[in-house]
Scaffold this active site. Structure first.
Site, PDB file in Angstrom:
ATOM      1  N   SER A 103       0.778  -1.308  -0.047  1.00 53.33           N
ATOM      2  CA  SER A 103      -0.112   0.103   0.032  1.00 53.33           C
ATOM      3  C   SER A 103       0.688   1.177   0.035  1.00 53.33           C
ATOM      4  CB  SER A 103      -0.863  -0.177   1.289  1.00 53.33           C
ATOM      5  OG  SER A 103      -1.916   0.961   1.164  1.00 53.33           O
ATOM      6  N   ASP A 124     -10.381  -4.496  -5.165  1.00 51.18           N
ATOM      7  CA  ASP A 124      -9.355  -3.377  -4.111  1.00 51.18           C
ATOM      8  C   ASP A 124     -10.359  -2.217  -4.090  1.00 51.18           C
ATOM      9  OD1 ASP A 124      -7.687  -1.545  -2.877  1.00 51.18           O
ATOM     10  OD2 ASP A 124      -6.017  -2.643  -3.320  1.00 51.18           O
ATOM     11  N   HIS A 181      -8.386  -4.751  -0.500  1.00 49.81           N
ATOM     12  CA  HIS A 181      -7.123  -4.188  -0.299  1.00 49.81           C
ATOM     13  C   HIS A 181      -6.256  -4.717   1.018  1.00 49.81           C
ATOM     14  CE1 HIS A 181      -4.215  -0.672  -0.574  1.00 49.81           C
ATOM     15  NE2 HIS A 181      -4.484  -0.424   0.847  1.00 49.81           N
TER      16      HIS A 181
END
EC number: 3.1.2.22
Length: 310
Positions: free
Chosen positions: A190, A255, A284
């Site tokens: 991320s 996601d 995610h």
């Protein structure tokens, strides 16, 4: 958001936001610290011990010994024996911040050390169980660090600090443990893909893993953005082509935070990309729960990397 209105376009081009403001709004959610570092007594004249635990700032960057103390919120899943495999220390960034670092000896004599830059709403305490589990399953040791403003790292989170933080951690890993770049796998998850891509674009290493990566801050906020503006933050899309090490990109097709299209765009832009892992149905924060996640990592690290070096 499907596009930019006339008002939004006027705001962007007449009063463009600075990258720092984009970064702050999109990325940084440091939790309340879930751990502390307790100084261990150092031998000295008269049996002198270590300095008080509140003196972390003064001792940042010194070679003192520290012990990890996890709070209940860290939700540690292992025993004291595994906890004892975790080494912690402090280093200092070029921007003057104290950076907390963690080295997890999962596998004695492991060929590779995974240098992990974590996501935006966790710290080293919360990640410690995951690191032990990951390292033992992929046969690697794990090194990680907290960004400025996370955990016991000092300062405030910012894009500039991200780059300084990973530089400091990289130098600490290499000098403290004598690990060469060809034994280091850079792994970013991320927001952690931002410092990872930046470092990998400047230094060669064994390999790079980008887990749920973003192309840039503007493209997350405004999905129809097609180019990188001077005021954009986190411009991974402009740096990924400079990476000279093999790159594995992992992204979930569902996601909800960073759209799957970001992973695809980076894969298409990266000349050193290997076969990616697109996890059907994953979001995610749950890719690690799918069996193909560990399978792909194992194959990449234990089979593909050695064959490329042969």
């Amino acid at each position: 958001m499907n596009g930019l209105s006339v008002t939004e376009l006027c705001c962007l081009f007449c009063c463009p936001p600075c990258p720092g403001r984009i970064a702050a709004k999109l990325a940084f959610l440091p939790p309340e610290p879930t751990y502390s570092l307790v100084p261990e007594p150092e031998p000295g004249p008269g049996g002198a011990g270590a300095a008080p635990s509140g003196n972390l700032r003064a001792l940042a960057g010194t070679p003192g010994r520290w012990k990890l103390h996890l709070m209940e919120r860290a939700d540690f899943q292992y025993s004291q024996r595994e906890l004892d495999t975790i080494e912690v220390f402090l280093t200092k960034s070029s921007r003057g911040n104290r950076i907390s670092c963690m080295y997890v000896r999962c596998v004695p004599g492991a060929r590779y050390t995974v240098f992990f830059s974590h996501g935006n709403a966790v710290d080293l305490g919360q990640m410690s169980s995951f690191y032990i589990g990951l390292g033992t399953r992929i046969n690697c040791n794990i090194f990680s660090y907290d960004y400025s403003g996370y955990g016991v790292s000092s300062g405030k989170p910012s894009e500039k600090n991200l780059y300084a933080d990973i530089d400091a951690a990289w130098q600490a890993l290499r000098t403290r443990y004598g690990i060469s770049p060809d034994s280091i796998v850079l792994y970013g998850q991320s927001i952690g893909t931002v410092p990872t891509v930046d470092l990998a674009s400047r230094y060669e290493c064994a390999a790079v893993v980008l887990h749920s990566p973003l192309t840039s801050g503007m493209r997350v906020a405004f999905p129809d953005t097609k180019k990188t503006y001077c005021f954009d933050a986190f411009p991974n899309i402009e740096k990924v082509s400079k990476i000279t090490s093999p790159v594995l990109i992992i992204h979930g097709t569902e996601d909800e935070v960073i759209d799957f299209s970001h992973g695809l765009a980076l894969y298409e832009r990266c000349p050193k990309a290997v076969e990616p892992l697109w996890v059907e149905g994953a979001g995610h924060n749950d890719i690690e729960l799918y069996s193909q996640y560990l399978e792909r990592l194992r194959r990449f690290i234990s089979q593909e990397l050695p064959s490329q070096r042969a």
